[in-house]
Structure formats: structure tokens, C-alpha cells
Design an enzyme around this catalytic site. Structure first.
Site, PDB file in Angstrom:
ATOM      1  N   CYS A  60      -6.966   2.181   0.751  1.00 52.96           N
ATOM      2  CA  CYS A  60      -7.698   3.131   0.349  1.00 52.96           C
ATOM      3  C   CYS A  60      -7.850   3.567  -1.115  1.00 52.96           C
ATOM      4  CB  CYS A  60      -7.209   4.407   1.004  1.00 52.96           C
ATOM      5  SG  CYS A  60      -7.250   4.545   2.754  1.00 52.96           S
TER       6      CYS A  60
ATOM      7  N   HIS B 111      -8.803  11.577   2.097  1.00 54.45           N
ATOM      8  CA  HIS B 111      -7.901  11.209   3.119  1.00 54.45           C
ATOM      9  C   HIS B 111      -7.707  12.398   4.033  1.00 54.45           C
ATOM     10  CE1 HIS B 111      -5.415   8.160   0.901  1.00 54.45           C
ATOM     11  NE2 HIS B 111      -5.722   7.655   2.071  1.00 54.45           N
TER      12      HIS B 111
ATOM     13  N   GLU C 222      -9.206  13.305  -3.149  1.00 52.49           N
ATOM     14  CA  GLU C 222      -8.237  12.463  -4.038  1.00 52.49           C
ATOM     15  C   GLU C 222      -8.975  12.589  -5.509  1.00 52.49           C
ATOM     16  OE1 GLU C 222      -5.519  11.365  -3.364  1.00 52.49           O
ATOM     17  OE2 GLU C 222      -5.736  11.130  -1.488  1.00 52.49           O
TER      18      GLU C 222
HETATM   19  N1  PCA Z   1      -5.389   4.339   5.268  1.00 54.06           N
HETATM   20  C1  PCA Z   1      -4.782   3.633   4.691  1.00 54.06           C
HETATM   21  C2  PCA Z   1      -5.770   2.294   4.555  1.00 54.06           C
HETATM   22  C3  PCA Z   1      -6.818   2.648   5.458  1.00 54.06           C
HETATM   23  C4  PCA Z   1      -6.639   3.886   5.954  1.00 54.06           C
HETATM   24  O1  PCA Z   1      -7.369   4.956   6.642  1.00 54.06           O
HETATM   25  C5  PCA Z   1      -4.740   3.992   3.016  1.00 54.06           C
HETATM   26  O2  PCA Z   1      -4.343   5.163   3.007  1.00 54.06           O
HETATM   27  O3  PCA Z   1      -4.526   3.183   2.105  1.00 54.06           O
END
Ligand code: PCA
Length: 211
Positions: free
Chosen positions: A143, A165, A80
Site C-alpha cells: 500500500c 486505508h 494517509e
Molecule cells: N493492504 C496491504 C497491501 C494490500 C492491502 O489491501 C498494505 O497495507 O500494504
């Protein structure tokens, strides 16, 4: 020797598993690097995750912070690039909270850029045969809040921090959603650590999107 903090998340939204938590545990199990690797699995709660992250930063003083989480529906590992000061939840967190139009940090700047070398990470993953692109939104759920909190806590310091991610692990997501074998997600996170430790700056190459 540098200290690396690598975090994943517990399951959320009623799911049984979260590949990010499973993957960071596996990375810890097989880590042979001379760098100190601290691994933790964060709760999927706005308050709990950011508090736990702050405690980990305080206790271990990492040089590199790599937080990871699940982006169900993505088909690639996505470093990200940006975290925004916005908590706007379309689903409840694991404590039942659903903040709307709220700041992650009161009075904080609108956004932070990752201080990890996101383009070099993505290129390193692709070179290793793992699907990857740089992402320009980490969403507005937990996240993003953890990424924002990590960058807010480390801004102005030499600490490099960011968020990656990952897709569903094969066989664990809803029918028909894209996935990668868990083993490949584990390999990917090792590559993310290696590239983050090795790179001074980022790649000198375009990496945005047209729309
Ligand atoms: N994904 C979520 C919160 C926890 C996770 O593993 C997110 O992308 O915010």
C-alpha cells in the site's frame, strides 16, 4: 469533467477477501456522478501494483487518484498523510516477494506528503457518522509503495493523489478485530471522492498526533 481513479486491492496474506477491492467495485456499480470514475483492483505485488498504477495513470490521465487498501486491525477509515521510499516487508507479497530495506523508487526522495486534503476527508467522514482519523504511516508494504508511486508520478502536476486505508468489513476479518459494515466502507469511499473533488486546499486545523 474531472477523471477520478479509485483503486482497491485483491486479497493477500492468504485472506479470502479484501474490503478495499470489494468496496471500490461497489462504488463503481452505484456511481451516478458526472465525473468520470475509473475503478481498478490492483494485485498485491510490489512490482505488479506499481506497474498497473503507472499504466492506469498513463491511459486515463486522472485529475484525482485515490488508492485504497486494507489495514487489518484499524478501527477507522484512515486517509494517509505520508508515503515513504521504503519497501520492507514482514510478509511475502502475492508473488512471493519480500523486499527488505529497498527503495520503492531508486533515487527518489525519502517521502511524499499526500496531495489529497486528508484533514478535510477525515472531517467529512466523521460528519457523516463514519469513524476516521488521519494516519501518519501507510506502513512499508504494498500500500505504501502504491501511494509513493502515485505521488512520485504526479509530483509537480496539478493531479491530487493519496491513499486511504480501511478496516476489515464486518464478518470478514479474524475473530475480534475491529471492523465496519462493507456498506459503510463504500459510503466512506464515496465521501472521500466527493471531498477530494470539492476541496481546493486542506482544512486549516491541527491534525497531527503528540506521539
Ligand atoms: N493492504 C496491504 C497491501 C494490500 C492491502 O489491501 C498494505 O497495507 O500494504
Amino acid at each position: 469533467m474531472p477523471t477520478v481513479l479509485l483503486t482497491g486491492f485483491e486479497p493477500f496474506a492468504g485472506d479470502a477477501v479484501n474490503p478495499s477491492g470489494d468496496a471500490v467495485r461497489a462504488v463503481a456499480d452505484r456511481w451516478t456522478g458526472s465525473e468520470r470514475l475509473i475503478v481498478d483492483v490492483l494485485p498485491v505485488t510490489f512490482d505488479g501494483a506499481t506497474a498497473r498504477l503507472a499504466a492506469l495513470l498513463d491511459e486515463y490521465r486522472p485529475d484525482v487518484v485515490i488508492a485504497t487498501g486494507l489495514a487489518g486491525g484499524r478501527d477507522a477509515v484512515t486517509p494517509e498523510r505520508i508515503a515513504v521510499n521504503l519497501a520492507d516487508a514482514t510478509i511475502a507479497d502475492n508473488a512471493g516477494h519480500r523486499p527488505q530495506d529497498a527503495p520503492v523508487v531508486d533515487g527518489g526522495p525519502a517521502a511524499y506528503f499526500a496531495t489529497l486534503p486528508v484533514k478535510a476527508i477525515s472531517a467529512g467522514l466523521v460528519a457523516g457518522g463514519i469513524r476516521s482519523t488521519v494516519s501518519h504511516t501507510a506502513g512499508t508494504f504494498v500500500c505504501n509503495a502504491v501511494m509513493y508511486a502515485a505521488l512520485h508520478a504526479t509530483t509537480g502536476t496539478p493531479v491530487r493523489a493519496g491513499f486511504v486505508h480501511v478496516p476489515w468489513a464486518s464478518g470478514t476479518g479474524p475473530e475480534g478485530t475491529p471492523s465496519l459494515p462493507l456498506e459503510q466502507i463504500v459510503d466512506a469511499l464515496e465521501t472521500v471522492i466527493r471531498v477530494s473533488l470539492a476541496s481546493d486546499g486542506d482544512l486549516d486545523a491541527p491534525g497531527g498526533t503528540v506521539s
